[in-house]
Design an enzyme around this catalytic site. Sequence first.
Site, PDB file in Angstrom:
ATOM      1  N   ARG A  50      -0.896  -4.130  24.933  1.00 50.31           N
ATOM      2  CA  ARG A  50      -0.240  -4.842  23.841  1.00 50.31           C
ATOM      3  C   ARG A  50      -0.952  -6.170  23.580  1.00 50.31           C
ATOM      4  O   ARG A  50      -1.083  -6.613  22.447  1.00 50.31           O
ATOM      5  CB  ARG A  50       1.241  -5.103  24.167  1.00 50.31           C
ATOM      6  CG  ARG A  50       2.017  -5.719  22.990  1.00 50.31           C
ATOM      7  CD  ARG A  50       3.438  -6.113  23.353  1.00 50.31           C
ATOM      8  NE  ARG A  50       3.480  -7.250  24.250  1.00 50.31           N
ATOM      9  CZ  ARG A  50       3.865  -7.200  25.524  1.00 50.31           C
ATOM     10  NH1 ARG A  50       4.279  -6.040  26.047  1.00 50.31           N
ATOM     11  NH2 ARG A  50       3.867  -8.275  26.282  1.00 50.31           N
ATOM     12  N   TYR A 102       3.883  -6.642  -4.614  1.00 51.38           N
ATOM     13  CA  TYR A 102       4.252  -5.331  -4.072  1.00 51.38           C
ATOM     14  C   TYR A 102       5.747  -5.339  -3.758  1.00 51.38           C
ATOM     15  O   TYR A 102       6.280  -6.321  -3.237  1.00 51.38           O
ATOM     16  CB  TYR A 102       3.427  -5.048  -2.823  1.00 51.38           C
ATOM     17  CG  TYR A 102       3.958  -3.925  -1.977  1.00 51.38           C
ATOM     18  CD1 TYR A 102       4.144  -2.644  -2.515  1.00 51.38           C
ATOM     19  CD2 TYR A 102       4.286  -4.126  -0.645  1.00 51.38           C
ATOM     20  CE1 TYR A 102       4.643  -1.616  -1.746  1.00 51.38           C
ATOM     21  CE2 TYR A 102       4.781  -3.098   0.140  1.00 51.38           C
ATOM     22  CZ  TYR A 102       4.961  -1.851  -0.414  1.00 51.38           C
ATOM     23  OH  TYR A 102       5.458  -0.834   0.354  1.00 51.38           O
ATOM     24  N   ASP A 172      -3.314 -11.975  -0.084  1.00 49.09           N
ATOM     25  CA  ASP A 172      -3.363 -10.529   0.148  1.00 49.09           C
ATOM     26  C   ASP A 172      -4.599  -9.992  -0.558  1.00 49.09           C
ATOM     27  O   ASP A 172      -4.691 -10.027  -1.781  1.00 49.09           O
ATOM     28  CB  ASP A 172      -2.091  -9.870  -0.397  1.00 49.09           C
ATOM     29  CG  ASP A 172      -2.019  -8.377  -0.082  1.00 49.09           C
ATOM     30  OD1 ASP A 172      -3.077  -7.732  -0.001  1.00 49.09           O
ATOM     31  OD2 ASP A 172      -0.893  -7.856   0.054  1.00 49.09           O
ATOM     32  N   LYS A 197      -4.856   1.129   3.039  1.00 45.76           N
ATOM     33  CA  LYS A 197      -5.420   1.392   1.720  1.00 45.76           C
ATOM     34  C   LYS A 197      -6.946   1.487   1.783  1.00 45.76           C
ATOM     35  O   LYS A 197      -7.476   2.369   2.438  1.00 45.76           O
ATOM     36  CB  LYS A 197      -4.935   0.316   0.737  1.00 45.76           C
ATOM     37  CG  LYS A 197      -3.439   0.013   0.817  1.00 45.76           C
ATOM     38  CD  LYS A 197      -2.565   1.222   0.598  1.00 45.76           C
ATOM     39  CE  LYS A 197      -1.098   0.898   0.345  1.00 45.76           C
ATOM     40  NZ  LYS A 197      -0.361   0.279   1.450  1.00 45.76           N
TER      41      LYS A 197
END
Length: 364
Positions: A50, A102, A172, A197
């Site tokens: 982690r 978004y 972004d 994406k």
Amino acid sequence: MTRDFKLDTILAHAGINSDEATGALASPIHFSTTYQHPEFGHSTGFDYTRTKNPTRATLEKTLAAIEKADYALATSSGMSAIILAFEIFPVGSKVVAARDLYGGTFRWFNDKEAEGRFAFTYTNTEEEMIAAITDETDIVYIETPTNPLMIEFDIEKVAQLAHEKGAAVIVDNTFYSPIYQNPIPLGADIVVHSATKYLSGHNDVLAGVVVTSNQDFYDRLFYNLNTTGPNLSPFDSYMLMRGLKTLKLRMEKSTENAKAVADFLESLPTVKEVLYTGKGGMISFKVADESKIPNIINTLDVFTFAESLGGVESLITYPTTQTHADIPSDVRASYGLTDDLLRLSIGIEDVDDLINDLKNALEA
């Protein structure tokens, strides 16, 4: 691999020479959750996956390099990247953001504002954003181009003013990717991606990215990521690294196709407006008769009716019922996201097939 190499080389060599023990060409996938210490008081640099994983670390080095940043963190989704970026700022922080966002980002922003975590001022244009930034502003948040209205913001101009007012800038960069835009050298403090994406590019990886060159921000981002745990898995890290190798080729082909598709859409009487910036694979357009949208979508053969974007396959999305459904209809309409809008993610298919598919659907 360092930032001194050209972008094409960094991408093609992602993960190469990362395994000194065997000389493996491709980066190994390290599935181990824990790592043996050589002896008491010594570490290999990896203790628990982690916190740090060798496959993810190799990916993050490449991500930082292509964004011309010092640090990168790979997360489990694009939304987890956005949340990670915002959570390093204190309760009550005041945010100036682009209105066209978004839908998932808006949903989280709306929830946080209702909780009193952040206070948001939304702006429709670059001019409105610049006017809204004051000495009280803590964060400026930009999607550029915006989703789905494709509005561009001058990152350097906005960042300069934001910094003068003492605000941090988060960008972004999902739509343009590092192929067409590097926000960090332009003044952004933090850059986020939905790596699901364009960065991965094959609609088979869910991932996010946060990059920065600010040491203090990185330390806080890393602490929060390690504490809360939305890390990218070793396998998905490998898959994202593999996708990056063809990023430039895919972006160039999708841009070439998108330019031709946009020109075609502009010629149709059934289309009243085309929203395209001239680079990248994202196009939005408004139809003359929105009642025909179901038939248009159902008639398409090459385009797939699905959410998401940035893959090798071309997709068509209806934001009203899909990606932006959580934004109230009156809010959407107030800034131009009307029910007559369709969004295209242009892939790498033969452009004639794409155009003929749209022709059949829009002229039916």
